[in-house]
Design a protein around this motif. Structure first.
Motif, mmCIF file in Angstrom:
data_model
loop_
_atom_site.group_PDB
_atom_site.id
_atom_site.type_symbol
_atom_site.label_atom_id
_atom_site.label_comp_id
_atom_site.label_asym_id
_atom_site.label_seq_id
_atom_site.Cartn_x
_atom_site.Cartn_y
_atom_site.Cartn_z
ATOM 1 N N THR A 1 99.958 -146.194 55.308
ATOM 2 C CA THR A 1 100.437 -145.748 56.618
ATOM 3 C C THR A 1 99.294 -145.356 57.537
ATOM 4 O O THR A 1 99.372 -145.553 58.741
ATOM 5 C CB THR A 1 101.392 -144.549 56.465
ATOM 6 O OG1 THR A 1 100.712 -143.521 55.738
ATOM 7 C CG2 THR A 1 102.653 -144.949 55.724
ATOM 8 N N THR A 2 98.229 -144.788 56.980
ATOM 9 C CA THR A 2 97.065 -144.379 57.763
ATOM 10 C C THR A 2 95.896 -144.102 56.825
ATOM 11 O O THR A 2 96.113 -143.805 55.654
ATOM 12 C CB THR A 2 97.350 -143.113 58.609
ATOM 13 O OG1 THR A 2 96.212 -142.811 59.429
ATOM 14 C CG2 THR A 2 97.660 -141.910 57.737
ATOM 15 N N VAL A 3 94.692 -144.213 57.346
ATOM 16 C CA VAL A 3 93.512 -143.767 56.605
ATOM 17 C C VAL A 3 92.844 -142.616 57.366
ATOM 18 O O VAL A 3 91.701 -142.279 57.108
ATOM 19 C CB VAL A 3 92.504 -144.912 56.341
ATOM 20 C CG1 VAL A 3 93.066 -145.900 55.342
ATOM 21 C CG2 VAL A 3 92.084 -145.599 57.625
ATOM 22 N N ASP A 4 93.593 -142.024 58.272
ATOM 23 C CA ASP A 4 93.128 -140.876 59.050
ATOM 24 C C ASP A 4 93.486 -139.611 58.280
ATOM 25 O O ASP A 4 94.659 -139.257 58.173
ATOM 26 C CB ASP A 4 93.810 -140.880 60.419
ATOM 27 C CG ASP A 4 93.347 -139.753 61.328
ATOM 28 O OD1 ASP A 4 92.716 -138.785 60.841
ATOM 29 O OD2 ASP A 4 93.633 -139.836 62.542
ATOM 30 N N PRO A 5 92.486 -138.895 57.732
ATOM 31 C CA PRO A 5 92.783 -137.694 56.946
ATOM 32 C C PRO A 5 93.573 -136.635 57.718
ATOM 33 O O PRO A 5 94.336 -135.881 57.128
ATOM 34 C CB PRO A 5 91.407 -137.155 56.560
ATOM 35 C CG PRO A 5 90.490 -138.316 56.671
ATOM 36 C CD PRO A 5 91.050 -139.182 57.767
ATOM 37 N N ALA A 6 93.411 -136.593 59.034
ATOM 38 C CA ALA A 6 94.122 -135.598 59.839
ATOM 39 C C ALA A 6 95.604 -135.939 59.994
ATOM 40 O O ALA A 6 96.412 -135.057 60.278
ATOM 41 C CB ALA A 6 93.479 -135.471 61.222
ATOM 42 N N LYS A 7 95.961 -137.201 59.796
ATOM 43 C CA LYS A 7 97.345 -137.608 60.021
ATOM 44 C C LYS A 7 98.078 -138.057 58.768
ATOM 45 O O LYS A 7 99.259 -138.367 58.817
ATOM 46 C CB LYS A 7 97.386 -138.711 61.073
ATOM 47 C CG LYS A 7 96.918 -138.205 62.439
ATOM 48 C CD LYS A 7 97.187 -139.197 63.513
ATOM 49 C CE LYS A 7 96.827 -138.585 64.862
ATOM 50 N NZ LYS A 7 97.280 -139.384 65.970
ATOM 51 N N ALA A 8 97.404 -138.095 57.653
ATOM 52 C CA ALA A 8 98.025 -138.532 56.404
ATOM 53 C C ALA A 8 99.087 -137.533 55.953
ATOM 54 O O ALA A 8 98.892 -136.322 56.049
ATOM 55 C CB ALA A 8 96.963 -138.692 55.323
ATOM 56 N N THR A 9 100.204 -138.073 55.462
ATOM 57 C CA THR A 9 101.284 -137.211 54.967
ATOM 58 C C THR A 9 101.904 -137.720 53.674
ATOM 59 O O THR A 9 102.723 -137.032 53.080
ATOM 60 C CB THR A 9 102.416 -137.074 56.010
ATOM 61 O OG1 THR A 9 102.926 -138.368 56.306
ATOM 62 C CG2 THR A 9 101.940 -136.386 57.272
ATOM 63 N N ASP A 10 101.547 -138.922 53.253
ATOM 64 C CA ASP A 10 102.206 -139.509 52.084
ATOM 65 C C ASP A 10 101.196 -139.806 50.981
ATOM 66 O O ASP A 10 99.992 -139.878 51.218
ATOM 67 C CB ASP A 10 102.961 -140.783 52.476
ATOM 68 C CG ASP A 10 102.029 -141.833 53.038
ATOM 69 O OD1 ASP A 10 101.590 -142.700 52.271
ATOM 70 O OD2 ASP A 10 101.720 -141.771 54.248
ATOM 71 N N SER A 11 101.703 -139.996 49.789
ATOM 72 C CA SER A 11 100.833 -140.179 48.625
ATOM 73 C C SER A 11 100.009 -141.455 48.697
ATOM 74 O O SER A 11 98.869 -141.484 48.233
ATOM 75 C CB SER A 11 101.651 -140.151 47.329
ATOM 76 O OG SER A 11 102.558 -141.227 47.287
#
Length: 170
Positions: free
Chosen positions: A50-60
């Motif tokens: 879903t993302t590789v942005d650490p600030a926006k990650a929410t899933d495993s």
């Protein structure tokens, strides 16, 4: 009877071949390794990233990718104990309120050096309400953290500062 035995033998041989094929070293696959001894590691996951942005990650899935491609100040060892990663040394003030991290020499994938300013930027960005990080509350424990994450104080007042390229003060 003879047809049954032949069929059974062929089935066993076919199944055995399939199992053994999984043990192959991939001799003909040019991507499986190289002449300089390096190997490629390919990982799969349960769904799309879903993302590789650490600030926006929410899933495993995103956290797995980030954990496999990025390094923090500390990491967990095989026993779950925090050990230094990019932090070469950590000094803690006598009142236990100020942590000073000295970074080890390391580089980004483009060859440029990792600097303390990179951490300051990333932490302030993640704490900034404009970023919309679901985990911004993690920064509430820093000086002015709760006020920054709630938008009551500017991001520049978050208690993290790069002293120089190798020194991060929290």
């Amino acid at each position: 009877m003879k047809k049954k035995t032949v069929g059974l033998a062929l089935s066993v041989m076919l199944a055995g071949s399939a199992v053994l094929a999984g043990c192959s070293t991939g001799g003909g696959d040019k991507d499986s390794g190289s002449t300089d001894g390096k190997k490629n590691l390919r990982l799969t996951d349960t769904s799309d990233i879903t993302t590789v942005d650490p600030a926006k990650a929410t899933d495993s899935v995103a956290f797995n990718m980030i954990g496999n491609t990025m390094e923090g100040l500390y990491r967990l060892d095989k026993d779950g104990k925090a050990i230094p990663a990019l932090a070469e040394k950590t000094d803690i003030s006598s009142d236990n309120l100020t942590y000073t991290f000295t970074l080890r020499d390391s580089k980004w994938s483009d060859g440029s050096p990792v600097k303390a300013q990179d951490f300051e930027f990333a932490w302030k960005r993640a704490a900034d309400p404009k970023t919309g990080s679901s985990y911004s509350y993690i920064f509430d424990t820093l000086k002015n953290g709760a006020d920054v994450t709630q938008g009551k104080k500017p991001v520049d007042e978050l208690g993290v500062k790069a002293i120089d390229d190798k020194t991060l003060e929290v």
